[in-house]
Design an enzyme around this catalytic site. Structure first.
Site, PDB file in Angstrom:
ATOM      1  N   SER A 143       0.715  -1.299   0.019  1.00 19.44           N
ATOM      2  CA  SER A 143      -0.236  -0.103   0.115  1.00 19.44           C
ATOM      3  C   SER A 143       0.953   1.437  -0.016  1.00 19.44           C
ATOM      4  CB  SER A 143      -0.934  -0.069   1.063  1.00 19.44           C
ATOM      5  OG  SER A 143      -1.420   1.401   1.371  1.00 19.44           O
ATOM      6  N   TYR A 157      -1.545  -0.633  10.245  1.00 21.95           N
ATOM      7  CA  TYR A 157      -1.763  -1.099   8.958  1.00 21.95           C
ATOM      8  C   TYR A 157      -0.527  -0.659   7.955  1.00 21.95           C
ATOM      9  CZ  TYR A 157      -3.513  -1.135   4.107  1.00 21.95           C
ATOM     10  OH  TYR A 157      -3.900  -1.196   2.669  1.00 21.95           O
TER      11      TYR A 157
HETATM   12  P1  NAP Z   1     -11.643  -5.793   0.121  1.00 21.98           P
HETATM   13  O1  NAP Z   1     -12.294  -4.888  -1.158  1.00 21.98           O
HETATM   14  O2  NAP Z   1     -11.742  -5.336   1.474  1.00 21.98           O
HETATM   15  O3  NAP Z   1     -11.649  -7.239  -0.238  1.00 21.98           O
HETATM   16  C1  NAP Z   1     -10.840  -7.991   0.704  1.00 21.98           C
HETATM   17  C2  NAP Z   1     -10.763  -9.444   0.245  1.00 21.98           C
HETATM   18  O4  NAP Z   1      -9.804 -10.103   1.154  1.00 21.98           O
HETATM   19  C3  NAP Z   1     -11.885 -10.155   0.156  1.00 21.98           C
HETATM   20  O5  NAP Z   1     -12.008 -11.103  -0.993  1.00 21.98           O
HETATM   21  C4  NAP Z   1     -12.044 -10.853   1.507  1.00 21.98           C
HETATM   22  O6  NAP Z   1     -12.683 -11.998   1.768  1.00 21.98           O
HETATM   23  C5  NAP Z   1     -10.485 -11.203   1.707  1.00 21.98           C
HETATM   24  N1  NAP Z   1     -10.043 -11.478   3.080  1.00 21.98           N
HETATM   25  C6  NAP Z   1     -10.379 -10.536   4.162  1.00 21.98           C
HETATM   26  N2  NAP Z   1      -9.659 -10.795   5.142  1.00 21.98           N
HETATM   27  C7  NAP Z   1      -9.095 -12.278   4.799  1.00 21.98           C
HETATM   28  C8  NAP Z   1      -8.225 -13.326   5.576  1.00 21.98           C
HETATM   29  N3  NAP Z   1      -7.959 -13.131   6.820  1.00 21.98           N
HETATM   30  N4  NAP Z   1      -8.064 -14.443   4.774  1.00 21.98           N
HETATM   31  C9  NAP Z   1      -8.200 -14.543   3.641  1.00 21.98           C
HETATM   32  N5  NAP Z   1      -8.972 -13.434   2.974  1.00 21.98           N
HETATM   33  C10 NAP Z   1      -9.388 -12.510   3.509  1.00 21.98           C
HETATM   34  O7  NAP Z   1     -10.076  -5.145  -0.043  1.00 21.98           O
HETATM   35  P2  NAP Z   1      -9.387  -4.507  -1.366  1.00 21.98           P
HETATM   36  O8  NAP Z   1      -9.483  -3.070  -1.159  1.00 21.98           O
HETATM   37  O9  NAP Z   1      -9.413  -5.311  -2.659  1.00 21.98           O
HETATM   38  O10 NAP Z   1      -7.718  -4.687  -0.839  1.00 21.98           O
HETATM   39  C11 NAP Z   1      -7.115  -5.674  -1.394  1.00 21.98           C
HETATM   40  C12 NAP Z   1      -5.386  -5.542  -0.706  1.00 21.98           C
HETATM   41  O11 NAP Z   1      -5.150  -4.297  -1.552  1.00 21.98           O
HETATM   42  C13 NAP Z   1      -5.309  -5.553   0.711  1.00 21.98           C
HETATM   43  O12 NAP Z   1      -4.217  -6.029   0.890  1.00 21.98           O
HETATM   44  C14 NAP Z   1      -5.330  -3.906   1.032  1.00 21.98           C
HETATM   45  O13 NAP Z   1      -4.386  -3.549   2.108  1.00 21.98           O
HETATM   46  C15 NAP Z   1      -4.538  -3.493  -0.278  1.00 21.98           C
HETATM   47  N6  NAP Z   1      -4.719  -2.040  -0.632  1.00 21.98           N
HETATM   48  C16 NAP Z   1      -6.139  -1.517  -0.776  1.00 21.98           C
HETATM   49  C17 NAP Z   1      -6.391  -0.272  -1.008  1.00 21.98           C
HETATM   50  C18 NAP Z   1      -7.538   0.489  -1.341  1.00 21.98           C
HETATM   51  O14 NAP Z   1      -7.755   1.607  -1.393  1.00 21.98           O
HETATM   52  N7  NAP Z   1      -8.620  -0.401  -1.774  1.00 21.98           N
HETATM   53  C19 NAP Z   1      -5.023   0.369  -0.998  1.00 21.98           C
HETATM   54  C20 NAP Z   1      -3.847   0.143  -0.599  1.00 21.98           C
HETATM   55  C21 NAP Z   1      -3.928  -1.125  -0.343  1.00 21.98           C
HETATM   56  P3  NAP Z   1     -14.376 -12.142   2.378  1.00 21.98           P
HETATM   57  O15 NAP Z   1     -15.160 -11.281   0.895  1.00 21.98           O
HETATM   58  O16 NAP Z   1     -14.583 -13.289   2.433  1.00 21.98           O
HETATM   59  O17 NAP Z   1     -14.331 -11.243   3.616  1.00 21.98           O
END
Ligand code: NAP
Length: 248
Positions: A143, A157
């Site tokens: 991130s 985080y």
């Molecule tokens: P998201 O929309 O909240 O989706 C999270 C995904 O991870 C879902 O498929 C969820 O499954 C799964 N998950 C959560 N906890 C888990 C666990 N303990 N074991 C296995 N799977 C798990 O998240 P996102 O925004 O796509 O983020 C994905 C990655 O990008 C993360 O590492 C996040 O830190 C990083 N990131 C995101 C952003 C942003 O702005 N969105 C920015 C920087 C970095 P369920 O559906 O079953 O809950």
């Protein structure tokens, strides 16, 4: 070449986009998720509609046995793994460090750091050529918070993502001669459900307008970068940390 990929947290958000884009290349995808089976099933259907193969695999990346099982399930369904996306990650509601309790911090570090390290270990064991693998690509989802620090919101985080950057640097050097490339993506403000889970559903919209590009990013814009790093088109790229942040 058709590839076999495992994506942790592949059912929603950035992981889902990477899964569907991998499907569009005809690849086979293990779609891991934590608890929302309906979202995982919908993603599997979307990967198949795009032209790939997919299975949904429940499992918490904070659980070592579940990690091993999700790798096994992917290889049983599709054969040896060629690529892993270390994508599962969580945030917690915005807070000053002074007000955080240990349960919150442990959960963040168990999932975002230990989970990612264990998935990387499993990827190294299965893809390294000296261990019988056929080489491959590991993409760690970090991130921009790793370099911004997350002040006032989530320094826990941000630190967990700093660990992902360092893992990427070290493991790329360990596995360079094993046919395994290791890179990281640092997303910025991307429109997914993660912001609602941190208590601010409109966070990406509100802060995204302040980026140089002037808007938040989409999950597909991050997914494209992930799939490029998984693909042979990035064959000389390892140890790289790519910002996908609209210039933030
Ligand atoms: P998201 O929309 O909240 O989706 C999270 C995904 O991870 C879902 O498929 C969820 O499954 C799964 N998950 C959560 N906890 C888990 C666990 N303990 N074991 C296995 N799977 C798990 O998240 P996102 O925004 O796509 O983020 C994905 C990655 O990008 C993360 O590492 C996040 O830190 C990083 N990131 C995101 C952003 C942003 O702005 N969105 C920015 C920087 C970095 P369920 O559906 O079953 O809950």
């Amino acid at each position: 070449m058709s590839k076999v990929i495992l994506i942790t947290g592949g059912s929603r958000g950035i992981g889902r986009s990477a899964a569907v884009l991998a499907g569009a290349r005809g690849w086979s995808v293990g779609v891991n998720y934590a608890s929302n089976a309906a979202a995982a099933d919908a993603t599997v259907a979307a990967v198949q509609a795009a032209g790939g193969k997919a299975i949904a695999i429940a499992g918490d990346v904070a659980d070592e046995a579940a990690i091993i099982a999700m790798f096994d399930a992917t290889e049983s369904a599709f054969g040896k793994i060629d690529g892993v996306v270390n994508n599962a990650g969580i945030v917690a509601p915005g807070s000053m460090l002074a007000d955080m309790d240990i349960a919150r911090m442990k959960r963040i570090f168990d999932i975002n750091v230990l989970g990612a390290y264990l998935c990387a270990r499993e990827a190294a064991r299965r893809m390294s050529t000296s261990r019988g693998g056929r080489g491959g690509s590991l993409v760690n989802v970090s991130s921009a918070a790793a370099r911004l620090g997350g002040p006032g919101e989530y320094v826990d985080y941000a630190g967990s993502k700093g660990a992902i950057d360092t893992l990427t640097i070290g493991l790329a050097k360990e596995l360079g001669r094993e046919g395994v490339r290791v890179n990281a993506i640092r997303p910025g403000l991307i429109e997914t459900d993660i912001h609602a889970s941190g208590g601010k559903p409109d966070r990406a919209q509100v802060l995204g307008v302040q980026t140089p590009i002037g808007r938040p990013g989409t999950a597909d814009e991050v997914g494209e970068s992930i799939v490029w790093l998984l693909s042979d088109a990035s064959s000389y790229v390892t140890g790289a940390i790519l910002d996908v942040t609209g210039g933030r």
